[in-house]
Design a protein around this motif. Structure first.
Motif, PDB file in Angstrom:
ATOM      1  N   VAL A 140      -1.826   2.795  -7.194  1.00  0.00           N
ATOM      2  CA  VAL A 140      -0.494   2.307  -6.822  1.00  0.00           C
ATOM      3  C   VAL A 140       0.098   1.525  -7.987  1.00  0.00           C
ATOM      4  N   HIS A 141      -0.711   0.684  -8.595  1.00  0.00           N
ATOM      5  CA  HIS A 141      -0.279  -0.115  -9.746  1.00  0.00           C
ATOM      6  C   HIS A 141       0.160   0.786 -10.907  1.00  0.00           C
TER       7      HIS A 141
ATOM      8  N   GLU B  59       1.204   3.919 -10.793  1.00  0.00           N
ATOM      9  CA  GLU B  59       2.437   4.645 -10.473  1.00  0.00           C
ATOM     10  C   GLU B  59       3.656   3.722 -10.552  1.00  0.00           C
ATOM     11  N   GLY B  60       3.491   2.473 -10.154  1.00  0.00           N
ATOM     12  CA  GLY B  60       4.589   1.520 -10.303  1.00  0.00           C
ATOM     13  C   GLY B  60       4.912   1.268 -11.764  1.00  0.00           C
TER      14      GLY B  60
ATOM     15  N   SER C 109       2.698   7.019  -5.348  1.00  0.00           N
ATOM     16  CA  SER C 109       2.189   5.677  -5.047  1.00  0.00           C
ATOM     17  C   SER C 109       2.039   5.476  -3.543  1.00  0.00           C
TER      18      SER C 109
ATOM     19  N   ARG D 298      -1.236   4.349  -0.616  1.00  0.00           N
ATOM     20  CA  ARG D 298      -1.114   3.125   0.187  1.00  0.00           C
ATOM     21  C   ARG D 298      -1.622   3.371   1.594  1.00  0.00           C
TER      22      ARG D 298
END
Length: 184
Positions: A118-119, A121-122, A154, A158
């Protein structure tokens, strides 16, 4: 321009070089807007860092999570190749990957691996944001699609699904209808 690690990763090899720094005697005449080529190089450098991280994540996960990591790796590899082609088509020289990148944290379990994805992709979304301001419309479109894909990826990592429109208040619960009992 921040890397996918948002300033928390560090380059391990080649540090001190600017992305796209030319080797003396290998300069090529640039036919595209130099500012756009620089934006492309920055996005390419970010893709290199993300590929390094997904390579590590894919090797340390299993099952469906590994499948999602592998799919993300392949998507970023495709974006990397597209960026290299866009740079060379404009007469620029693509930045090469570093030998290693430091991660913001080490994923010791599946939850942390998903959090790192997730990090990443951000961060890659932020990296493409600068390219979205390119002077050429096709480059802006390329950046917008890359950001859209990264945000969608992302959310695949999650645990909870996003709200229909993030930032807006949640839908009010339907009002309970009064019921009458049979004895009234």
């Amino acid at each position: 321009m921040s890397s996918p690690c948002r300033g928390r990763c560090e380059r391990r090899a080649g540090h001190g070089e600017s992305p796209g720094a030319a080797v003396p005697g290998t300069e090529v005449a640039v036919s595209g807007d130099p500012a756009d080529i620089d934006k492309l190089r920055k996005a390419l450098a970010a893709e290199h860092a993300v590929l390094f991280a997904y390579g590590l994540l894919g090797a340390r996960t299993s099952g469906s999570l590994r499948s999602r990591m592998s799919a993300a790796y392949e998507a970023h590899r495709s974006r990397r190749d597209q960026l290299r082609a866009l740079i060379t088509a404009r007469g620029g020289r693509p930045v090469e990957p570093d030998a290693s990148y430091a991660l913001p944290f080490f994923p010791s379990n599946a939850t942390l691996a998903a959090n790192l994805a997730v990090h990443l992709e951000g961060g890659i979304t932020a990296a493409y944001l600068e390219l979205a301001a390119a002077s050429e419309e096709p480059l802006r479109r390329h950046a917008a699609l890359a950001m859209q894909e990264a945000v969608a990826r992302s959310y695949a990592f999650r645990p909870a699904q996003p709200a229909a429109f993030p930032g807006m208040p949640a839908k009010a619960a339907p009002a309970a209808t009064p019921t009458t009992s049979a004895g009234e």
